[in-house]
Design a protein around this motif. Structure first.
Motif, PDB file in Angstrom:
ATOM      1  N   PRO A  66       0.801  -1.305  -0.028  1.00  0.00           N
ATOM      2  CA  PRO A  66       0.040   0.158  -0.083  1.00  0.00           C
ATOM      3  C   PRO A  66       0.816   1.320  -0.067  1.00  0.00           C
ATOM      4  N   ASN A  67       1.997   1.080   0.451  1.00  0.00           N
ATOM      5  CA  ASN A  67       2.904   2.520   0.712  1.00  0.00           C
ATOM      6  C   ASN A  67       4.244   2.214   0.498  1.00  0.00           C
ATOM      7  N   ASN A  68       4.899   1.524  -0.394  1.00  0.00           N
ATOM      8  CA  ASN A  68       6.394   1.287  -0.256  1.00  0.00           C
ATOM      9  C   ASN A  68       6.636   1.964  -1.625  1.00  0.00           C
ATOM     10  N   PHE A  69       7.529   3.000  -1.611  1.00  0.00           N
ATOM     11  CA  PHE A  69       8.146   3.888  -2.450  1.00  0.00           C
ATOM     12  C   PHE A  69       9.669   3.383  -2.855  1.00  0.00           C
ATOM     13  N   ARG A  70       9.692   2.706  -3.971  1.00  0.00           N
ATOM     14  CA  ARG A  70      11.200   2.109  -3.973  1.00  0.00           C
ATOM     15  C   ARG A  70      11.947   2.848  -4.872  1.00  0.00           C
ATOM     16  N   LEU A  71      12.882   3.506  -4.989  1.00  0.00           N
ATOM     17  CA  LEU A  71      13.762   4.258  -5.866  1.00  0.00           C
ATOM     18  C   LEU A  71      14.670   3.078  -6.412  1.00  0.00           C
ATOM     19  N   GLN A  72      14.619   3.119  -7.923  1.00  0.00           N
ATOM     20  CA  GLN A  72      15.511   2.366  -8.566  1.00  0.00           C
ATOM     21  C   GLN A  72      16.556   2.850  -9.547  1.00  0.00           C
ATOM     22  N   ILE A  73      17.679   2.651  -9.473  1.00  0.00           N
ATOM     23  CA  ILE A  73      18.550   3.297 -10.234  1.00  0.00           C
ATOM     24  C   ILE A  73      19.437   2.169 -11.193  1.00  0.00           C
ATOM     25  N   VAL A  74      19.380   2.169 -12.655  1.00  0.00           N
ATOM     26  CA  VAL A  74      20.132   1.113 -13.447  1.00  0.00           C
ATOM     27  C   VAL A  74      21.186   1.812 -13.987  1.00  0.00           C
ATOM     28  N   TYR A  75      22.098   0.872 -14.574  1.00  0.00           N
ATOM     29  CA  TYR A  75      23.454   1.326 -15.130  1.00  0.00           C
ATOM     30  C   TYR A  75      24.119   2.395 -14.104  1.00  0.00           C
ATOM     31  N   ILE A  76      24.409   1.999 -13.033  1.00  0.00           N
ATOM     32  CA  ILE A  76      24.687   2.786 -11.970  1.00  0.00           C
ATOM     33  C   ILE A  76      26.419   3.027 -12.261  1.00  0.00           C
ATOM     34  N   THR A  77      26.815   4.304 -12.222  1.00  0.00           N
ATOM     35  CA  THR A  77      28.262   4.724 -12.162  1.00  0.00           C
ATOM     36  C   THR A  77      28.652   5.347 -10.817  1.00  0.00           C
ATOM     37  N   ARG A  78      29.945   5.605 -10.686  1.00  0.00           N
ATOM     38  CA  ARG A  78      30.412   6.173  -9.450  1.00  0.00           C
ATOM     39  C   ARG A  78      29.747   7.588  -9.199  1.00  0.00           C
ATOM     40  N   ARG A  79      29.405   8.204 -10.272  1.00  0.00           N
ATOM     41  CA  ARG A  79      28.424   9.659  -9.728  1.00  0.00           C
ATOM     42  C   ARG A  79      27.350   9.624  -9.355  1.00  0.00           C
ATOM     43  N   ASP A  80      26.561   8.121  -9.235  1.00  0.00           N
ATOM     44  CA  ASP A  80      25.557   8.217  -8.384  1.00  0.00           C
ATOM     45  C   ASP A  80      25.763   7.934  -6.957  1.00  0.00           C
ATOM     46  N   GLU A  81      27.124   8.127  -6.530  1.00  0.00           N
ATOM     47  CA  GLU A  81      27.355   7.993  -5.246  1.00  0.00           C
ATOM     48  C   GLU A  81      27.018   9.241  -4.546  1.00  0.00           C
ATOM     49  N   GLY A  82      26.486   9.210  -3.184  1.00  0.00           N
ATOM     50  CA  GLY A  82      26.166  10.307  -2.506  1.00  0.00           C
ATOM     51  C   GLY A  82      25.074   9.777  -1.394  1.00  0.00           C
ATOM     52  N   LEU A  83      24.545  10.970  -0.928  1.00  0.00           N
ATOM     53  CA  LEU A  83      23.488  10.962   0.181  1.00  0.00           C
ATOM     54  C   LEU A  83      22.263  11.041  -0.635  1.00  0.00           C
ATOM     55  N   TYR A  84      21.438   9.855  -0.444  1.00  0.00           N
ATOM     56  CA  TYR A  84      20.037   9.878  -0.882  1.00  0.00           C
ATOM     57  C   TYR A  84      18.869   9.997   0.561  1.00  0.00           C
ATOM     58  N   GLU A  85      17.805  10.721   0.248  1.00  0.00           N
ATOM     59  CA  GLU A  85      16.990  11.265   1.374  1.00  0.00           C
ATOM     60  C   GLU A  85      15.523  11.114   0.591  1.00  0.00           C
ATOM     61  N   CYS A  86      14.804  10.163   1.514  1.00  0.00           N
ATOM     62  CA  CYS A  86      13.366  10.024   1.455  1.00  0.00           C
ATOM     63  C   CYS A  86      12.844  10.863   2.377  1.00  0.00           C
ATOM     64  N   GLN A  87      11.951  11.844   1.897  1.00  0.00           N
ATOM     65  CA  GLN A  87      11.142  12.675   2.639  1.00  0.00           C
ATOM     66  C   GLN A  87       9.554  12.836   2.577  1.00  0.00           C
ATOM     67  N   VAL A  88       9.133  12.688   3.825  1.00  0.00           N
ATOM     68  CA  VAL A  88       7.660  12.630   3.793  1.00  0.00           C
ATOM     69  C   VAL A  88       7.155  14.008   4.422  1.00  0.00           C
ATOM     70  N   ALA A  89       6.275  14.719   3.743  1.00  0.00           N
ATOM     71  CA  ALA A  89       5.862  16.145   3.919  1.00  0.00           C
ATOM     72  C   ALA A  89       4.880  16.099   4.914  1.00  0.00           C
ATOM     73  N   THR A  90       5.020  15.325   6.283  1.00  0.00           N
ATOM     74  CA  THR A  90       3.967  15.738   7.394  1.00  0.00           C
ATOM     75  C   THR A  90       4.467  16.548   8.310  1.00  0.00           C
ATOM     76  N   HIS A  91       3.741  16.869   9.194  1.00  0.00           N
ATOM     77  CA  HIS A  91       4.070  17.986  10.622  1.00  0.00           C
ATOM     78  C   HIS A  91       4.218  17.237  11.717  1.00  0.00           C
ATOM     79  N   PRO A  92       5.461  16.913  12.082  1.00  0.00           N
ATOM     80  CA  PRO A  92       6.811  17.660  11.611  1.00  0.00           C
ATOM     81  C   PRO A  92       7.339  16.517  10.548  1.00  0.00           C
ATOM     82  N   PRO A  93       7.891  17.173   9.772  1.00  0.00           N
ATOM     83  CA  PRO A  93       8.492  16.116   8.455  1.00  0.00           C
ATOM     84  C   PRO A  93       9.383  14.926   8.863  1.00  0.00           C
TER      85      PRO A  93
END
Length: 235
Positions: free
Chosen positions: A61-88
């Motif tokens: 019902p509520n699984n949001f899955r980020l998918q990245i294919v053909y990954i390269t080193r430039r995909d490295e870094g911090l990923y953030e899933c944000q839910v705009a509730t109060h508080p966030p």
């Protein structure tokens, strides 16, 4: 807010679930922090990024899955899933991308991309591979002469403790038909190639052994950052 770190070899998929309550799918976004810049990747159930490698897979019902294919080193870094509730509500994961590095050295241990041999002598090339991944899922190390896969004259040693592999190819006595490109490949992930020339008679005085950098690539693969497992609305 919570944070996780993960290191990914390009040849292994990754699945990580996060649990956050949310009222509406429209409130969920994925962001990628790279240096001082922030890139919006998805909004709700839709991909926002212009990068076609990035998609969002929604699972009821509520699984949001980020998918990245053909990954390269430039995909490295911090990923953030944000839910705009109060508080966030925010979940963060740092993705580190690693890939095998491959180089070929000659009998003297010098890195080479071109070698000259006298007919009747023996060829010995050693493939040094690092960051090949640990455990029993190590990619296969293969040698090719042109488009032909070689099976004879090869000795290999894979070390799980050092995340490295060594494979030595021996061919001899050499004939002119042994000339051509010899490639050492770690699965379909990375490779190095050396051009071999077998000459009749004495080697020309002007012949020098190549000492250029190895060739390599990161192959198509899939990294799944399984996102925001959203259970119920809590405000």
């Amino acid at each position: 807010m919570s944070e996780l770190n993960t290191t990914e070899n390009v040849h292994y998929p990754k699945r990580t679930n996060y649990h956050n309550p949310v009222a509406s799918a429209d409130l969920v976004t994925w962001l990628h922090h790279k240096g001082d810049s922030i890139h919006l990747l998805t909004v709700g159930r839709s991909a926002y990024s212009s990068d076609e490698r990035i998609t969002l897979s929604f699972r009821y019902p509520n699984n949001f899955r980020l998918q990245i294919v053909y990954i390269t080193r430039r995909d490295e870094g911090l990923y953030e899933c944000q839910v705009a509730t109060h508080p966030p509500k925010v979940k963060r994961i740092f993705l580190k991308v690693t890939a095998p590095e491959v180089r070929i050295v000659d009998e003297s241990g010098r890195e080479v991309t071109e070698r000259y041999y006298k007919a009747g002598s023996a060829l010995e090339l050693t493939c040094l591979a690092t960051q090949v991944g640990g455990g029993s899922e190590n990619p296969t190390i293969t040698w090719r002469h042109g488009d032909r896969t070689l099976s004879k004259g090869i000795s290999s040693n894979v070390s799980a403790s050092t995340d490295s592999a060594i494979s030595t190819l021996t061919v001899g006595p050499l004939e002119t038909r042994h000339s051509g490109n010899y490639t050492c490949a770690v699965g379909a992930l990375a490779f190095a190639t050396v051009a071999v020339h077998v000459l009749n008679g004495e080697l020309p005085a002007a012949v020098h052994h190549g000492n250029a950098a190895p060739l390599g690539l990161i192959s198509p693969t899939l990294v799944l950052l399984s996102a925001c497992w959203l259970l119920a609305c809590q405000r």
